[in-house]
Motif scaffolding. Structure first.
Motif, PDB file in Angstrom:
ATOM      1  N   ARG A  21       0.840  -1.205   0.000  1.00 38.93           N
ATOM      2  CA  ARG A  21       0.000   0.000   0.000  1.00 38.93           C
ATOM      3  C   ARG A  21       0.873   1.252   0.000  1.00 38.93           C
ATOM      4  O   ARG A  21       0.807   2.092   0.899  1.00 38.93           O
ATOM      5  CB  ARG A  21      -0.954  -0.014   1.194  1.00 38.93           C
ATOM      6  CG  ARG A  21      -1.850  -1.239   1.202  1.00 38.93           C
ATOM      7  CD  ARG A  21      -2.880  -1.192   2.289  1.00 38.93           C
ATOM      8  NE  ARG A  21      -3.543  -2.477   2.420  1.00 38.93           N
ATOM      9  CZ  ARG A  21      -4.522  -2.748   3.307  1.00 38.93           C
ATOM     10  NH1 ARG A  21      -4.930  -1.792   4.119  1.00 38.93           N
ATOM     11  NH2 ARG A  21      -5.059  -3.935   3.363  1.00 38.93           N
ATOM     12  N   ASN A  24      -0.108   4.791   0.902  1.00 37.81           N
ATOM     13  CA  ASN A  24      -0.316   5.212   2.297  1.00 37.81           C
ATOM     14  C   ASN A  24       0.969   5.680   2.971  1.00 37.81           C
ATOM     15  O   ASN A  24       0.930   6.507   3.885  1.00 37.81           O
ATOM     16  CB  ASN A  24      -0.901   4.060   3.120  1.00 37.81           C
ATOM     17  CG  ASN A  24      -2.376   3.838   2.840  1.00 37.81           C
ATOM     18  OD1 ASN A  24      -3.044   4.706   2.293  1.00 37.81           O
ATOM     19  ND2 ASN A  24      -2.879   2.676   3.204  1.00 37.81           N
ATOM     20  N   LEU A 196      -9.784   5.691  13.469  1.00 37.46           N
ATOM     21  CA  LEU A 196      -9.276   4.422  12.934  1.00 37.46           C
ATOM     22  C   LEU A 196     -10.091   3.236  13.435  1.00 37.46           C
ATOM     23  O   LEU A 196     -10.340   2.281  12.688  1.00 37.46           O
ATOM     24  CB  LEU A 196      -7.805   4.249  13.323  1.00 37.46           C
ATOM     25  CG  LEU A 196      -6.819   5.197  12.629  1.00 37.46           C
ATOM     26  CD1 LEU A 196      -5.464   5.158  13.327  1.00 37.46           C
ATOM     27  CD2 LEU A 196      -6.660   4.834  11.158  1.00 37.46           C
ATOM     28  N   ARG A 199     -13.218   3.160  11.562  1.00 39.90           N
ATOM     29  CA  ARG A 199     -12.945   2.639  10.224  1.00 39.90           C
ATOM     30  C   ARG A 199     -12.829   1.115  10.236  1.00 39.90           C
ATOM     31  O   ARG A 199     -13.327   0.430   9.332  1.00 39.90           O
ATOM     32  CB  ARG A 199     -11.657   3.254   9.659  1.00 39.90           C
ATOM     33  CG  ARG A 199     -11.458   2.972   8.183  1.00 39.90           C
ATOM     34  CD  ARG A 199     -10.114   3.429   7.693  1.00 39.90           C
ATOM     35  NE  ARG A 199      -9.034   2.618   8.231  1.00 39.90           N
ATOM     36  CZ  ARG A 199      -7.791   2.600   7.747  1.00 39.90           C
ATOM     37  NH1 ARG A 199      -7.476   3.360   6.721  1.00 39.90           N
ATOM     38  NH2 ARG A 199      -6.872   1.854   8.301  1.00 39.90           N
ATOM     39  N   LYS A 203     -15.038  -1.547   8.187  1.00 40.61           N
ATOM     40  CA  LYS A 203     -14.436  -2.587   7.346  1.00 40.61           C
ATOM     41  C   LYS A 203     -15.029  -3.953   7.656  1.00 40.61           C
ATOM     42  O   LYS A 203     -15.192  -4.784   6.759  1.00 40.61           O
ATOM     43  CB  LYS A 203     -12.914  -2.608   7.544  1.00 40.61           C
ATOM     44  CG  LYS A 203     -12.193  -1.472   6.827  1.00 40.61           C
ATOM     45  CD  LYS A 203     -10.737  -1.358   7.245  1.00 40.61           C
ATOM     46  CE  LYS A 203      -9.934  -2.572   6.889  1.00 40.61           C
ATOM     47  NZ  LYS A 203      -8.499  -2.401   7.270  1.00 40.61           N
ATOM     48  N   HIS A 286     -16.402   4.077   4.439  1.00 47.54           N
ATOM     49  CA  HIS A 286     -14.976   3.821   4.646  1.00 47.54           C
ATOM     50  C   HIS A 286     -14.136   4.932   4.007  1.00 47.54           C
ATOM     51  O   HIS A 286     -13.194   5.453   4.617  1.00 47.54           O
ATOM     52  CB  HIS A 286     -14.618   2.460   4.047  1.00 47.54           C
ATOM     53  CG  HIS A 286     -13.217   2.032   4.270  1.00 47.54           C
ATOM     54  ND1 HIS A 286     -12.693   0.854   3.789  1.00 47.54           N
ATOM     55  CD2 HIS A 286     -12.193   2.625   4.933  1.00 47.54           C
ATOM     56  CE1 HIS A 286     -11.430   0.749   4.129  1.00 47.54           C
ATOM     57  NE2 HIS A 286     -11.095   1.809   4.825  1.00 47.54           N
ATOM     58  N   ASN A 287     -14.496   5.320   2.793  1.00 47.19           N
ATOM     59  CA  ASN A 287     -13.749   6.364   2.088  1.00 47.19           C
ATOM     60  C   ASN A 287     -13.935   7.736   2.736  1.00 47.19           C
ATOM     61  O   ASN A 287     -13.026   8.571   2.703  1.00 47.19           O
ATOM     62  CB  ASN A 287     -14.176   6.406   0.622  1.00 47.19           C
ATOM     63  CG  ASN A 287     -13.666   5.211  -0.171  1.00 47.19           C
ATOM     64  OD1 ASN A 287     -12.618   4.662   0.147  1.00 47.19           O
ATOM     65  ND2 ASN A 287     -14.412   4.805  -1.178  1.00 47.19           N
ATOM     66  N   LYS A 290     -11.476   7.785   5.495  1.00 50.25           N
ATOM     67  CA  LYS A 290     -10.142   7.961   4.922  1.00 50.25           C
ATOM     68  C   LYS A 290      -9.887   9.434   4.612  1.00 50.25           C
ATOM     69  O   LYS A 290      -8.798   9.958   4.869  1.00 50.25           O
ATOM     70  CB  LYS A 290      -9.993   7.134   3.633  1.00 50.25           C
ATOM     71  CG  LYS A 290      -9.556   5.701   3.830  1.00 50.25           C
ATOM     72  CD  LYS A 290      -9.285   5.059   2.490  1.00 50.25           C
ATOM     73  CE  LYS A 290      -8.748   3.646   2.652  1.00 50.25           C
ATOM     74  NZ  LYS A 290      -8.461   3.020   1.341  1.00 50.25           N
ATOM     75  N   VAL A 294      -6.814  11.595   6.235  1.00 53.14           N
ATOM     76  CA  VAL A 294      -5.778  12.179   5.382  1.00 53.14           C
ATOM     77  C   VAL A 294      -5.819  13.708   5.438  1.00 53.14           C
ATOM     78  O   VAL A 294      -4.777  14.363   5.541  1.00 53.14           O
ATOM     79  CB  VAL A 294      -5.932  11.696   3.923  1.00 53.14           C
ATOM     80  CG1 VAL A 294      -4.957  12.423   3.006  1.00 53.14           C
ATOM     81  CG2 VAL A 294      -5.696  10.188   3.843  1.00 53.14           C
TER      82      VAL A 294
END
Length: 318
Positions: A21, A24, A196, A199, A203, A286-287, A290, A294
């Motif tokens: 990944r 990231n 997190l 998240r 997931k 989920h996005n 993110k 970020v």
């Protein structure tokens, strides 16, 4: 034109980039450096922090440890990912499991070697971190609650690596003067930890089919989706606590605008959560998380934008 072998090599490089990944890793590096410049050492010149070789080793060791963590996680999740992420899984399989393990051990060896150059404490820290990542991927992640908590904790540990690095350089008498910096980054870490953790819970809802086929004991499987949504809602409400500390107790400058935006987004997030019942809808949630994580990294600059100008002025005087 590339030959067939050259094309295959390119595809394998892309595959390995997907496994670790690689998209990231730069974000994690940026977050550590911004935390050091704007939170832990705002009185130091930015260039001095960027040129600190030992800090570079800590940040780089964190980055490759996380990359190796993605590899071992991919190794253990290969069957589950065939169901949950078939396209990504097919790309990841262009690199053999043997090659993945070879890269995994090489990255871990390089990480502990760089940590040892810094200090024996850093060596122990990263050795423990590597072991925890492996143990999580091998055992813990299959269990409800503890797997989610461990995953979120492992994601914030790199920030405590640079925190310990800076605090190891100050005397006992100076600790009280730096306590506010410690509290600020701790509050940030708690907020990040909660995002997190949320998240990870999303997931579990998103990957329900693959988890069920591979005997993962997640909350949606052991209980039901409603219980999982209730826990996510409670965790979202809990984010108010660290944000209250950051906005009302400590001065985070213009970054309070980011936290106000987060509250607005999380409100719509909860509304959409309770209306969601498909993998595609959970992927959207989920996005969204993110995006908040970020964007939070870049918004660290808003704590004190003048730090960059201050650093520039000092640079010009050299």
């Amino acid at each position: 034109m590339l030959s067939r072998q050259q094309k295959l090599l390119v595809m394998k490089i892309v595959s390995l980039f997907s496994v670790v990944r690689g998209y990231n890793i730069p974000i994690i590096v940026l977050a550590q450096y911004l935390s050091a410049i704007f939170i832990l050492a705002p009185d130091k010149r930015a260039l001095d922090i960027l040129l600190d070789f030992n800090l570079f080793l800590i940040v780089f060791a964190s980055a490759i440890t996380i990359a190796s963590g993605y590899i071992i996680n991919n190794f253990y999740d290969s069957q589950k990912d065939l169901i949950n992420r078939p396209n990504k899984s097919m790309l990841d399989r262009l690199v053999s499991q043997k090659t993945k393990l070879s890269v995994y051990f090489s990255l871990n060896f390089l990480a502990v070697l760089m940590a040892l150059i810094v200090s024996w404490r850093a060596f122990l820290f990263f050795s423990a971190y590597i072991f925890l990542i492996w143990f999580y991927s091998h055992k813990i992640k299959k269990y409800a609650i503890i797997g989610n908590l461990t995953s979120a904790l492992l994601a914030v540990i790199p920030f405590f690596a640079i925190l310990l690095y800076f605090y190891n350089k100050i005397s006992f008498e100076e600790i009280e003067d730096h306590m506010s910096h410690f509290m600020v980054i701790s509050a940030h870490a708690v907020f990040l930890f909660l995002l997190l953790l949320i998240r990870e819970m999303i997931k579990d809802l998103e990957n329900l089919k693959g988890d069920l086929a591979n005997n993962y004991r997640t909350i949606p499987i052991l209980y039901n989706e409603t219980v999982s949504k209730q826990i996510i809602t409670a965790l979202t409400i809990l984010t108010i606590l660290p944000v209250y500390v950051l906005i009302n107790v400590y001065d985070v400058g213009y970054m309070d605008l980011y936290f106000y935006l987060c509250f607005a987004v999380l409100l719509f997030f909860l509304i959409f959560l309770w209306k969601s019942n498909s993998k595609e809808q959970f992927l959207i949630l989920h996005n969204v998380l993110k995006f908040l994580i970020v964007s939070g990294v870049f918004c660290i600059i808003l704590i004190n934008p003048s730090v960059l100008w201050h650093g520039k002025n000092l640079l010009l005087k050299v």
